[in-house]
Design a protein around this motif. Structure first.
Motif, PDB file in Angstrom:
ATOM      1  N   ASN A   1       0.827  -1.197   0.000  1.00  0.00           N
ATOM      2  CA  ASN A   1       0.000   0.000   0.000  1.00  0.00           C
ATOM      3  C   ASN A   1       0.867   1.253   0.000  1.00  0.00           C
ATOM      4  O   ASN A   1       1.765   1.397   0.814  1.00  0.00           O
ATOM      5  CB  ASN A   1      -0.916   0.024   1.226  1.00  0.00           C
TER       6      ASN A   1
ATOM      7  N   ARG B   1       0.655   5.656  -0.208  1.00  0.00           N
ATOM      8  CA  ARG B   1      -0.279   6.710   0.193  1.00  0.00           C
ATOM      9  C   ARG B   1      -1.306   6.969  -0.899  1.00  0.00           C
ATOM     10  O   ARG B   1      -2.513   7.085  -0.636  1.00  0.00           O
ATOM     11  CB  ARG B   1       0.501   7.983   0.522  1.00  0.00           C
TER      12      ARG B   1
ATOM     13  N   SER C   1      -2.343   4.948  -3.304  1.00  0.00           N
ATOM     14  CA  SER C   1      -3.274   3.832  -3.485  1.00  0.00           C
ATOM     15  C   SER C   1      -4.320   3.808  -2.372  1.00  0.00           C
ATOM     16  O   SER C   1      -5.488   3.493  -2.610  1.00  0.00           O
ATOM     17  CB  SER C   1      -2.514   2.501  -3.528  1.00  0.00           C
ATOM     18  N   LEU C   2      -3.914   4.142  -1.156  1.00  0.00           N
ATOM     19  CA  LEU C   2      -4.861   4.187  -0.049  1.00  0.00           C
ATOM     20  C   LEU C   2      -5.861   5.336  -0.210  1.00  0.00           C
ATOM     21  O   LEU C   2      -7.039   5.200   0.132  1.00  0.00           O
ATOM     22  CB  LEU C   2      -4.111   4.326   1.279  1.00  0.00           C
TER      23      LEU C   2
ATOM     24  N   TYR D   1      -9.137   6.356   1.987  1.00  0.00           N
ATOM     25  CA  TYR D   1      -8.444   6.733   3.211  1.00  0.00           C
ATOM     26  C   TYR D   1      -8.010   8.194   3.117  1.00  0.00           C
ATOM     27  O   TYR D   1      -7.629   8.670   2.043  1.00  0.00           O
ATOM     28  CB  TYR D   1      -7.212   5.852   3.433  1.00  0.00           C
TER      29      TYR D   1
END
Length: 397
Positions: A102, A104, A106-107, A112
């Motif tokens: 993961n 940043r 992609s989250l 997120y």
């Protein structure tokens, strides 16, 4: 490998030797293999193919109309089919299927949220006396430092650029950090002159900061010739001039240091505003000097804070220090028992401090990666504030 086994590695993959063979092939896919190695990797690929979805399994080129067992028995077929087998091995391996990396970005795509970063960089004025100190330091490094090592190593000398960067970074942190390093150099030079220390003892840790050591030239003893004695005395005179310049700073190297004064003011201000602050410095000498200035005007008593350097970890509540673990430190910050944490770069990894929403860099790392590691202590998942503030204290000169 042990964790992947718990997650469900196929039978052949569970043998560590086979798993290491897979890693070696992944690192160097074009390296020639023995037929035994190829057979094992072929079997592993077949097992991996049996673990994936049916629609994906239909596209696995390892099959190519051949039974995996037949491939193991027919070395020629294995060799012929190897380009396809190798490609599939890298594409459908259990490690890639069982793990997710993961980032940043992609989250964020998954919903997120990370806090917005607000950067502040107040420019600190360098007093005239500190400007003179910096010039004196540059003169010392270019004219005197390293002459002893050159004489002892038959002209090879030392890396002036490397050592100069250490001194310059300490100066940019606090005067106290520079003073401590210069003091160590002076003491060691005196010991060599008095034949109480060898150059190897003298240089091994002399230039260490809190993360890296200066490597010595490997000289075990010193024959104090007149040239060597002259070089030592000359350098010691330069160092005395530097000490004089340090003491000439108005109010002294602690109260007269703009970095320490600004850091103290910021900590007091944010404590009153109920802002939780993390203050970073690369050097424990700088943190020690900051503690000294906090003890003036009872600031040490008024602030409730933690202290972490890796070797030291404690919290201070109304001036009373209590040794704690780093987990206790994190908990105290999260529960609001302390207003912030003073820490070295030892805390830039493995310490989650997202309960704070402001970070003050007493010294700004020259390495962008190290700066990002510091920021990552508060700008991370679990941060409740919509914004985090990063304050970089620096001299524009």
């Amino acid at each position: 490998h042990g964790l992947l086994k718990l997650l469900g590695l196929p039978k052949t993959w569970q043998k560590l030797q086979n798993f290491e063979s897979y890693l070696s092939h992944q690192a160097k896919p074009h390296e020639r293999l023995s037929l035994n190695q190829a057979r094992t990797l072929t079997l592993m690929t077949g097992e991996a193919a049996s673990c994936v979805r049916a629609d994906l399994r239909q596209n696995v080129s390892i099959m190519a109309g051949l039974d995996p067992e037949a491939l193991l028995q027919e070395a020629a077929n294995t060799k012929k089919s190897w380009p396809e087998i190798s490609q599939d091995l890298l594409g459908i391996s259990p490690p890639s299927l069982l793990t997710i990396r993961n980032t940043r970005s992609s989250l964020e795509k998954l919903g997120y949220e990370f806090p917005e970063r607000i950067f502040r960089a107040p420019e600190l004025e360098l007093p005239a006396e500190m400007s003179e100190l910096r010039l004196a330091l540059e003169s010392y490094l270019s004219s005197s430092y390293g002459r002893l090592e050159e004489l002892l190593s038959e002209g090879k000398g030392v890396s002036r650029g490397f050592v100069s960067s250490i001194y310059q970074q300490r100066f940019a942190s606090t005067v106290s950090a520079l003073k401590e390093t210069l003091g160590k150099r002076f003491v060691r030079l005196s010991a060599v002159l008095e034949e109480k220390a060898t150059v190897k003892e003298f240089t091994e840790d002399d230039y260490s900061d809190d993360s890296e050591d200066y490597l010595d030239a490997g000289i075990d003893s010193v024959n104090l010739t007149s040239s060597i004695v002259s070089a030592i005395k000359n350098e010691m005179n330069y160092l005395r001039d530097l000490f004089f310049s340090i003491e000439a700073i108005p109010h002294g190297p602690i109260l007269g240091d703009p970095k320490l004064v600004a850091a103290k003011a910021a900590l007091n201000k944010e404590a009153q505003a109920k802002t939780k602050v993390i203050l970073f410095s690369r050097y424990t000498d700088s943190l020690s000097a900051l503690l000294e200035i906090l003890k003036i005007d009872n600031a040490f008593m008024e602030l409730n804070f933690g202290f972490y350097t890796g070797s030291e970890c404690w919290i201070s509540i109304r001036g009373e220090k209590t040794p704690v673990t780093k987990f206790d430190l994190q908990k105290a910050l999260s529960l609001g028992k302390i207003d912030g944490v003073l820490c070295s770069d030892a805390a830039s990894e493995g310490l989650n401090l997202q309960a704070a929403n402001m970070l003050i860099n007493l010294d700004v790392p020259w390495n962008p990666g190290r700066l990002e590691q510091r920021i990552g202590r508060i700008a991370r998942l679990g941060q409740k504030s919509k914004q985090v503030t990063i304050v970089n204290l620096w001299y524009p000169q």
